[in-house]
Design a protein around this motif. Structure first.
Motif, PDB file in Angstrom:
ATOM      1  N   GLY A   1      -1.784   2.384  -3.344  1.00  0.00           N
ATOM      2  CA  GLY A   1      -1.000   3.609  -3.482  1.00  0.00           C
ATOM      3  C   GLY A   1       0.261   3.492  -2.657  1.00  0.00           C
ATOM      4  O   GLY A   1       0.623   2.397  -2.201  1.00  0.00           O
ATOM      5  N   PHE A   2       0.923   4.627  -2.446  1.00  0.00           N
ATOM      6  CA  PHE A   2       2.109   4.682  -1.602  1.00  0.00           C
ATOM      7  C   PHE A   2       1.846   5.651  -0.454  1.00  0.00           C
ATOM      8  O   PHE A   2       1.303   6.746  -0.666  1.00  0.00           O
ATOM      9  CB  PHE A   2       3.329   5.168  -2.395  1.00  0.00           C
ATOM     10  CG  PHE A   2       3.805   4.196  -3.439  1.00  0.00           C
ATOM     11  CD1 PHE A   2       4.378   2.995  -3.072  1.00  0.00           C
ATOM     12  CD2 PHE A   2       3.690   4.488  -4.781  1.00  0.00           C
ATOM     13  CE1 PHE A   2       4.832   2.099  -4.024  1.00  0.00           C
ATOM     14  CE2 PHE A   2       4.140   3.603  -5.751  1.00  0.00           C
ATOM     15  CZ  PHE A   2       4.709   2.403  -5.371  1.00  0.00           C
ATOM     16  N   THR A   3       2.241   5.256   0.755  1.00  0.00           N
ATOM     17  CA  THR A   3       2.103   6.165   1.882  1.00  0.00           C
ATOM     18  C   THR A   3       2.997   7.374   1.668  1.00  0.00           C
ATOM     19  O   THR A   3       4.103   7.264   1.129  1.00  0.00           O
ATOM     20  CB  THR A   3       2.479   5.480   3.204  1.00  0.00           C
ATOM     21  OG1 THR A   3       3.836   5.023   3.129  1.00  0.00           O
ATOM     22  CG2 THR A   3       1.558   4.298   3.490  1.00  0.00           C
ATOM     23  N   ARG A   4       2.531   8.529   2.091  1.00  0.00           N
ATOM     24  CA  ARG A   4       3.282   9.752   1.840  1.00  0.00           C
ATOM     25  C   ARG A   4       4.460   9.925   2.800  1.00  0.00           C
ATOM     26  O   ARG A   4       5.411  10.628   2.476  1.00  0.00           O
ATOM     27  CB  ARG A   4       2.338  10.954   1.947  1.00  0.00           C
ATOM     28  CG  ARG A   4       1.285  10.977   0.832  1.00  0.00           C
ATOM     29  CD  ARG A   4       0.583  12.322   0.742  1.00  0.00           C
ATOM     30  NE  ARG A   4      -0.266  12.381  -0.445  1.00  0.00           N
ATOM     31  CZ  ARG A   4      -1.576  12.261  -0.422  1.00  0.00           C
ATOM     32  NH1 ARG A   4      -2.204  12.072   0.712  1.00  0.00           N
ATOM     33  NH2 ARG A   4      -2.287  12.339  -1.534  1.00  0.00           N
TER      34      ARG A   4
ATOM     35  N   TYR B   1       4.058   0.680  -0.095  1.00  0.00           N
ATOM     36  CA  TYR B   1       2.918   0.233  -0.894  1.00  0.00           C
ATOM     37  C   TYR B   1       1.778  -0.138   0.050  1.00  0.00           C
ATOM     38  O   TYR B   1       1.961  -0.914   0.983  1.00  0.00           O
ATOM     39  CB  TYR B   1       3.359  -0.976  -1.720  1.00  0.00           C
ATOM     40  CG  TYR B   1       2.337  -1.598  -2.630  1.00  0.00           C
ATOM     41  CD1 TYR B   1       1.638  -0.848  -3.568  1.00  0.00           C
ATOM     42  CD2 TYR B   1       2.114  -2.977  -2.590  1.00  0.00           C
ATOM     43  CE1 TYR B   1       0.732  -1.444  -4.433  1.00  0.00           C
ATOM     44  CE2 TYR B   1       1.217  -3.584  -3.456  1.00  0.00           C
ATOM     45  CZ  TYR B   1       0.529  -2.812  -4.375  1.00  0.00           C
ATOM     46  OH  TYR B   1      -0.365  -3.417  -5.238  1.00  0.00           O
ATOM     47  N   PHE B   2       0.597   0.440  -0.172  1.00  0.00           N
ATOM     48  CA  PHE B   2      -0.546   0.096   0.667  1.00  0.00           C
ATOM     49  C   PHE B   2      -1.701  -0.392  -0.190  1.00  0.00           C
ATOM     50  O   PHE B   2      -1.765  -0.155  -1.396  1.00  0.00           O
ATOM     51  CB  PHE B   2      -0.982   1.281   1.542  1.00  0.00           C
ATOM     52  CG  PHE B   2      -1.682   2.409   0.812  1.00  0.00           C
ATOM     53  CD1 PHE B   2      -3.002   2.300   0.381  1.00  0.00           C
ATOM     54  CD2 PHE B   2      -1.021   3.611   0.567  1.00  0.00           C
ATOM     55  CE1 PHE B   2      -3.645   3.331  -0.274  1.00  0.00           C
ATOM     56  CE2 PHE B   2      -1.655   4.652  -0.096  1.00  0.00           C
ATOM     57  CZ  PHE B   2      -2.974   4.514  -0.515  1.00  0.00           C
ATOM     58  N   MET B   3      -2.630  -1.089   0.467  1.00  0.00           N
ATOM     59  CA  MET B   3      -3.871  -1.495  -0.176  1.00  0.00           C
ATOM     60  C   MET B   3      -5.016  -1.120   0.750  1.00  0.00           C
ATOM     61  O   MET B   3      -4.822  -0.923   1.958  1.00  0.00           O
ATOM     62  CB  MET B   3      -3.879  -3.004  -0.452  1.00  0.00           C
ATOM     63  CG  MET B   3      -3.781  -3.866   0.773  1.00  0.00           C
ATOM     64  SD  MET B   3      -3.607  -5.628   0.343  1.00  0.00           S
ATOM     65  CE  MET B   3      -3.712  -6.368   1.988  1.00  0.00           C
ATOM     66  N   LYS B   4      -6.185  -0.997   0.191  1.00  0.00           N
ATOM     67  CA  LYS B   4      -7.380  -0.724   0.978  1.00  0.00           C
ATOM     68  C   LYS B   4      -8.558  -1.388   0.281  1.00  0.00           C
ATOM     69  O   LYS B   4      -8.431  -1.893  -0.844  1.00  0.00           O
ATOM     70  CB  LYS B   4      -7.601   0.780   1.139  1.00  0.00           C
ATOM     71  CG  LYS B   4      -7.646   1.541  -0.167  1.00  0.00           C
ATOM     72  CD  LYS B   4      -7.862   3.044   0.038  1.00  0.00           C
ATOM     73  CE  LYS B   4      -9.248   3.344   0.589  1.00  0.00           C
ATOM     74  NZ  LYS B   4      -9.563   4.793   0.552  1.00  0.00           N
ATOM     75  N   ALA B   5      -9.695  -1.423   0.959  1.00  0.00           N
ATOM     76  CA  ALA B   5     -10.855  -2.118   0.407  1.00  0.00           C
ATOM     77  C   ALA B   5     -11.184  -1.609  -0.994  1.00  0.00           C
ATOM     78  O   ALA B   5     -11.328  -0.408  -1.217  1.00  0.00           O
ATOM     79  CB  ALA B   5     -12.055  -1.931   1.321  1.00  0.00           C
ATOM     80  N   SER B   6     -11.285  -2.537  -1.933  1.00  0.00           N
ATOM     81  CA  SER B   6     -11.593  -2.162  -3.306  1.00  0.00           C
ATOM     82  C   SER B   6     -13.009  -1.603  -3.403  1.00  0.00           C
ATOM     83  O   SER B   6     -13.938  -2.123  -2.766  1.00  0.00           O
ATOM     84  CB  SER B   6     -11.464  -3.380  -4.223  1.00  0.00           C
ATOM     85  OG  SER B   6     -11.917  -3.061  -5.526  1.00  0.00           O
ATOM     86  N   PRO B   7     -13.219  -0.572  -4.229  1.00  0.00           N
ATOM     87  CA  PRO B   7     -14.573  -0.042  -4.433  1.00  0.00           C
ATOM     88  C   PRO B   7     -15.404  -0.869  -5.407  1.00  0.00           C
ATOM     89  O   PRO B   7     -16.556  -0.528  -5.682  1.00  0.00           O
ATOM     90  CB  PRO B   7     -14.302   1.355  -5.002  1.00  0.00           C
ATOM     91  CG  PRO B   7     -13.025   1.206  -5.761  1.00  0.00           C
ATOM     92  CD  PRO B   7     -12.205   0.231  -4.955  1.00  0.00           C
TER      93      PRO B   7
END
Length: 288
Positions: A204-207, A212-218
């Protein structure tokens, strides 16, 4: 990045300017919607015709005839994949992530389509099933299967790392796979690699800064993203060296896993379906 403190004074009508309501750039009400019921019915009695295991930190090609289905499947552990698509007999027609994003939004799921580049601009593949559709958007604004990122590449890696050389970025993996499939030398194959669908990646994008950010995929073993090919396709998939992309995406340290691609032939095409045809715009008039 936006400066912490603007260099210029706030104008008197700043509040009014910011309050202007947005307008959707590309209203899609007139866009023909896929008949998902017919697509799904066509899966009854389908047969597996091929499968390709994409090794961790590597890339592989696969072919999908028009009207066939393909699935990208998590098989051992949380893993992100970078997907390129080409028209099977024309590397010049390839997936257009920017226009796909403009039409369907930042992340794709069931019913969305992957569109080809100009001057073709036609559906290449339709998402027919997504086991992660439950995720939606989280409180950070993150979601899965994005068309906002590019692909991890050795050039950006060298830029940000001070020159460190890394050869298993998704760009590199895709390049080697295209070269192996087509017989092109690496430097020529590289020119065909393009922005991707980040399968299973949570982004997503930080507000505050719009980064652009990423995080652990579900994603978990057994999850899949399924498509139907609207034209004859050459697919290229890289199993990202960042694994689930919870920390970094150009790494020999992250836990990585293979991804499985399966291609299925239906007994008959979906009712009323036909391969995607050329775009309706007649460009000859614009060139007179």
């Amino acid at each position: 990045m936006k400066p912490d403190k603007p260099d210029h004074a706030v104008p008197a009508d700043a509040t009014a300017r910011k309050a202007v309501a947005p307008v959707i750039c590309y209203p899609v009400e007139g866009l023909p919607a896929p008949d998902l019921a017919a697509y799904r019915a066509a899966r009854d009695g389908w047969s597996l015709v091929s499968e390709v295991l994409v090794p961790a930190r590597d890339g592989r090609c696969f072919n999908v005839p028009a009207g066939h289905f393909f699935r990208i499947i998590s098989v051992e552990g949380p893993q992100v994949g970078d997907l390129n698509l080409f028209a099977a007999n024309n590397l010049g027609e390839r997936f257009f992530s920017g226009k796909t994003r403009a039409l369907h939004g930042t992340h794709l799921s069931t019913g969305d389509r992957m569109w080809s580049c100009l001057p073709y601009l036609r559906p290449m593949a339709t998402v027919t099933d997504d086991t992660l559709d439950w995720y939606g958007f989280d409180t950070f604004g993150g979601s899965v299967h994005d068309v906002i990122g590019t692909r991890c590449d050795p050039y950006t890696h060298a830029l940000l790392s001070g020159g460190d050389q890394y050869h298993h970025c998704c760009h590199s993996n895709l390049t080697r796979a295209v070269a192996a499939q087509t017989g092109l030398p690496l430097h020529a194959a590289e020119l065909h690699v393009h922005d991707v669908l980040n399968v299973f990646m949570c982004t997503g994008f930080t507000r505050d800064t719009g980064q652009y950010f990423m995080k652990a995929s579900p994603v978990r073993p057994g999850d899949y993203l399924e498509f139907m090919a609207e034209i004859d396709l050459l697919g290229v998939l890289s199993a990202c060296p960042g694994g689930d992309c919870s920390a970094e995406h150009s790494s020999d340290v992250a836990a990585c896993h293979p991804l499985l691609v399966q291609v299925f032939r239906p007994k008959a095409p979906p009712v009323g379906w036909h391969p995607s045809g050329p775009n309706a715009y007649d460009r000859s008039h614009g060139q007179e």
